[in-house]
Design a protein around this motif. Structure first.
Motif, PDB file in Angstrom:
ATOM      1  N   ALA A 154      35.373  46.909  34.148  1.00  0.00           N
ATOM      2  CA  ALA A 154      36.360  45.824  34.075  1.00  0.00           C
ATOM      3  C   ALA A 154      37.703  46.309  34.627  1.00  0.00           C
ATOM      4  O   ALA A 154      38.187  47.365  34.225  1.00  0.00           O
ATOM      5  CB  ALA A 154      36.531  45.360  32.634  1.00  0.00           C
ATOM      6  N   PRO A 155      38.320  45.555  35.509  1.00  0.00           N
ATOM      7  CA  PRO A 155      39.584  45.999  36.100  1.00  0.00           C
ATOM      8  C   PRO A 155      40.756  45.957  35.119  1.00  0.00           C
ATOM      9  O   PRO A 155      40.756  45.214  34.134  1.00  0.00           O
ATOM     10  CB  PRO A 155      39.815  45.000  37.246  1.00  0.00           C
ATOM     11  CG  PRO A 155      38.515  44.322  37.466  1.00  0.00           C
ATOM     12  CD  PRO A 155      37.815  44.329  36.145  1.00  0.00           C
ATOM     13  N   ILE A 156      41.764  46.756  35.448  1.00  0.00           N
ATOM     14  CA  ILE A 156      43.064  46.743  34.776  1.00  0.00           C
ATOM     15  C   ILE A 156      44.051  46.025  35.680  1.00  0.00           C
ATOM     16  O   ILE A 156      44.129  46.313  36.877  1.00  0.00           O
ATOM     17  CB  ILE A 156      43.565  48.172  34.517  1.00  0.00           C
ATOM     18  CG1 ILE A 156      42.669  48.890  33.509  1.00  0.00           C
ATOM     19  CG2 ILE A 156      45.021  48.178  34.046  1.00  0.00           C
ATOM     20  CD1 ILE A 156      42.893  50.391  33.464  1.00  0.00           C
ATOM     21  N   TRP A 157      44.801  45.092  35.112  1.00  0.00           N
ATOM     22  CA  TRP A 157      45.958  44.507  35.785  1.00  0.00           C
ATOM     23  C   TRP A 157      47.177  45.283  35.301  1.00  0.00           C
ATOM     24  O   TRP A 157      47.501  45.259  34.109  1.00  0.00           O
ATOM     25  CB  TRP A 157      46.096  43.032  35.431  1.00  0.00           C
ATOM     26  CG  TRP A 157      45.282  42.080  36.229  1.00  0.00           C
ATOM     27  CD1 TRP A 157      45.747  41.163  37.135  1.00  0.00           C
ATOM     28  CD2 TRP A 157      43.857  41.894  36.214  1.00  0.00           C
ATOM     29  NE1 TRP A 157      44.712  40.441  37.679  1.00  0.00           N
ATOM     30  CE2 TRP A 157      43.534  40.869  37.134  1.00  0.00           C
ATOM     31  CE3 TRP A 157      42.809  42.511  35.506  1.00  0.00           C
ATOM     32  CZ2 TRP A 157      42.231  40.448  37.370  1.00  0.00           C
ATOM     33  CZ3 TRP A 157      41.512  42.100  35.742  1.00  0.00           C
ATOM     34  CH2 TRP A 157      41.221  41.084  36.662  1.00  0.00           C
ATOM     35  N   LEU A 158      47.851  46.007  36.193  1.00  0.00           N
ATOM     36  CA  LEU A 158      48.987  46.848  35.803  1.00  0.00           C
ATOM     37  C   LEU A 158      50.291  46.119  36.081  1.00  0.00           C
ATOM     38  O   LEU A 158      50.618  45.816  37.230  1.00  0.00           O
ATOM     39  CB  LEU A 158      48.956  48.174  36.565  1.00  0.00           C
ATOM     40  CG  LEU A 158      50.030  49.185  36.164  1.00  0.00           C
ATOM     41  CD1 LEU A 158      49.877  49.617  34.705  1.00  0.00           C
ATOM     42  CD2 LEU A 158      49.983  50.410  37.087  1.00  0.00           C
ATOM     43  N   LEU A 198      36.931  53.443  37.857  1.00  0.00           N
ATOM     44  CA  LEU A 198      38.181  52.832  37.431  1.00  0.00           C
ATOM     45  C   LEU A 198      38.735  51.916  38.523  1.00  0.00           C
ATOM     46  O   LEU A 198      38.802  52.287  39.695  1.00  0.00           O
ATOM     47  CB  LEU A 198      39.208  53.921  37.112  1.00  0.00           C
ATOM     48  CG  LEU A 198      40.557  53.455  36.558  1.00  0.00           C
ATOM     49  CD1 LEU A 198      40.391  52.809  35.188  1.00  0.00           C
ATOM     50  CD2 LEU A 198      41.524  54.644  36.468  1.00  0.00           C
ATOM     51  N   LYS A 199      39.141  50.697  38.115  1.00  0.00           N
ATOM     52  CA  LYS A 199      39.721  49.721  39.037  1.00  0.00           C
ATOM     53  C   LYS A 199      41.071  49.282  38.473  1.00  0.00           C
ATOM     54  O   LYS A 199      41.133  48.780  37.345  1.00  0.00           O
ATOM     55  CB  LYS A 199      38.807  48.502  39.194  1.00  0.00           C
ATOM     56  CG  LYS A 199      37.396  48.833  39.676  1.00  0.00           C
ATOM     57  CD  LYS A 199      36.489  47.623  39.553  1.00  0.00           C
ATOM     58  CE  LYS A 199      35.042  47.980  39.872  1.00  0.00           C
ATOM     59  NZ  LYS A 199      34.125  46.849  39.622  1.00  0.00           N
ATOM     60  N   VAL A 200      42.121  49.475  39.248  1.00  0.00           N
ATOM     61  CA  VAL A 200      43.472  49.127  38.800  1.00  0.00           C
ATOM     62  C   VAL A 200      44.124  48.243  39.856  1.00  0.00           C
ATOM     63  O   VAL A 200      44.253  48.650  41.021  1.00  0.00           O
ATOM     64  CB  VAL A 200      44.332  50.377  38.576  1.00  0.00           C
ATOM     65  CG1 VAL A 200      45.709  49.984  38.037  1.00  0.00           C
ATOM     66  CG2 VAL A 200      43.650  51.356  37.624  1.00  0.00           C
ATOM     67  N   ILE A 201      44.525  47.035  39.455  1.00  0.00           N
ATOM     68  CA  ILE A 201      45.230  46.103  40.331  1.00  0.00           C
ATOM     69  C   ILE A 201      46.722  46.196  39.999  1.00  0.00           C
ATOM     70  O   ILE A 201      47.127  45.866  38.884  1.00  0.00           O
ATOM     71  CB  ILE A 201      44.742  44.658  40.128  1.00  0.00           C
ATOM     72  CG1 ILE A 201      43.224  44.567  40.326  1.00  0.00           C
ATOM     73  CG2 ILE A 201      45.475  43.705  41.077  1.00  0.00           C
ATOM     74  CD1 ILE A 201      42.632  43.233  39.885  1.00  0.00           C
ATOM     75  N   VAL A 202      47.506  46.654  40.948  1.00  0.00           N
ATOM     76  CA  VAL A 202      48.932  46.892  40.718  1.00  0.00           C
ATOM     77  C   VAL A 202      49.738  45.705  41.243  1.00  0.00           C
ATOM     78  O   VAL A 202      49.565  45.267  42.382  1.00  0.00           O
ATOM     79  CB  VAL A 202      49.388  48.192  41.409  1.00  0.00           C
ATOM     80  CG1 VAL A 202      50.858  48.460  41.110  1.00  0.00           C
ATOM     81  CG2 VAL A 202      48.539  49.372  40.937  1.00  0.00           C
TER      82      VAL A 202
END
Length: 302
Positions: A154-158, A198-202
């Motif tokens: 599951a992605p992270i919205w940062l 790991l998936k991080v959307i900045v």
């Protein structure tokens, strides 16, 4: 072609009422949140251009800043349930939402990921902030959250928040600096190496990183440089085609997605039209533009 905005905000009214019962007139502390489009879903829908969808995340009214760990978990669960219901009732324009976590209760946060993200048909990831409880998001106490999200895919919205230790915080520059520092922290902690999925959307096009890429290249290791390029970023810089081209050059055309920060930025309905115009004016291929406007999101979720 439907344009998908991966970073748009709401403040569900029942959640706001619960927060206001804990801290009366709570939005007086956050005047920029006094925006009707955050709480009035009908008006929010009406503000969208035709053939546009939004992935909804909460504004940064975070329960852990106001209540104890058990209360924070309860408020997050209720807020997530309300957001999920909003998505289910409006899938034509809101295909998915992003969960909130109680950062003063990591065991509950991990349970919420299982209960309200992994098992959900409406919430597809979580939103984290550059700090929580005056600790950087990469503090060791929060690492289990990164590990869990990587494990479940599951992605992270940062999203940025101010550093309360700094006396000169401002919306123009401070949030971009805080995002940059959080990205640096994630790379320095080797999270992309420890957690390959790991998936991080900045937010805000990766902040300072693409514009200082050569400093990263020559000051840090080749491995760190490669890790910085693993972030996904949105287009929420209020226009500026040339700056967006720099972001594409650094992160790659597959790692940039349309995002606006709506309804903030440009009154009265947000910056969607301005940012979309900037994306359409970019010196990129039609296929790359299609990726930014919708296909990259679909690939990330596949």
């Amino acid at each position: 072609m439907t344009v998908i905005d991966v970073f748009a905000h709401v403040l569900p009214p029942k959640f706001l009422a619960k927060m206001d019962s804990i801290q009366p007139h709570i939005l007086d502390q956050f005047p920029y949140m006094k925006n009707n489009l955050l709480t009035d879903l009908a008006a929010h829908r009406q503000s969208l251009p035709v053939d546009h969808q939004q992935i909804l995340s909460m504004v940064n009214l975070n329960p852990e800043d106001f209540v104890n760990p058990d209360q924070a978990a309860e408020l997050c669960r209720a807020g997530n349930a309300e957001l999920a219901a909003m998505v289910r009732a409006n899938r034509d324009v809101f295909p998915a939402g992003v969960a909130m976590l109680p950062m003063n209760n990591v065991p509950a946060a991990l349970a919420i990921i299982d209960e309200q993200v992994v098992s959900s048909d409406a919430l597809v990831g979580v939103q984290l902030f550059t700090q929580a409880l005056d600790k950087p998001i990469t503090d060791v106490v929060y690492e289990p959250i990164f590990a869990k999200l990587a494990a479940v895919g599951a992605p992270i919205w940062l999203h940025p928040v101010f550093d309360p230790r700094k006396p000169d915080n401002n919306l123009t520059f401070s949030w971009e600096y805080e995002l940059t520092q959080a990205m640096y922290g994630i790379v320095a902690a080797h999270y992309f190496r420890k957690y390959p999925n790991l998936k991080v959307i900045v937010h805000h096009a990766g902040a300072m990183v693409p514009y200082f890429s050569q400093r990263i290249k020559y000051i840090q290791s080749a491995e760190d440089y490669a890790d910085f390029q693993k972030f996904y970023v949105d287009t929420a810089i209020l226009g500026n085609s040339k700056a967006l081209e720099v972001a594409v050059d650094f992160f790659g055309p597959d790692h940039v997605m349309f995002g606006t920060d709506s309804p903030f930025g440009i009154p009265p309905v947000g910056p969607t039209a301005v940012i979309e115009q900037a994306v359409r004016a970019m010196a990129i291929t039609p296929q790359q533009r299609e990726g930014i406007l919708h296909a990259n999101w679909q690939k990330l979720m596949a």
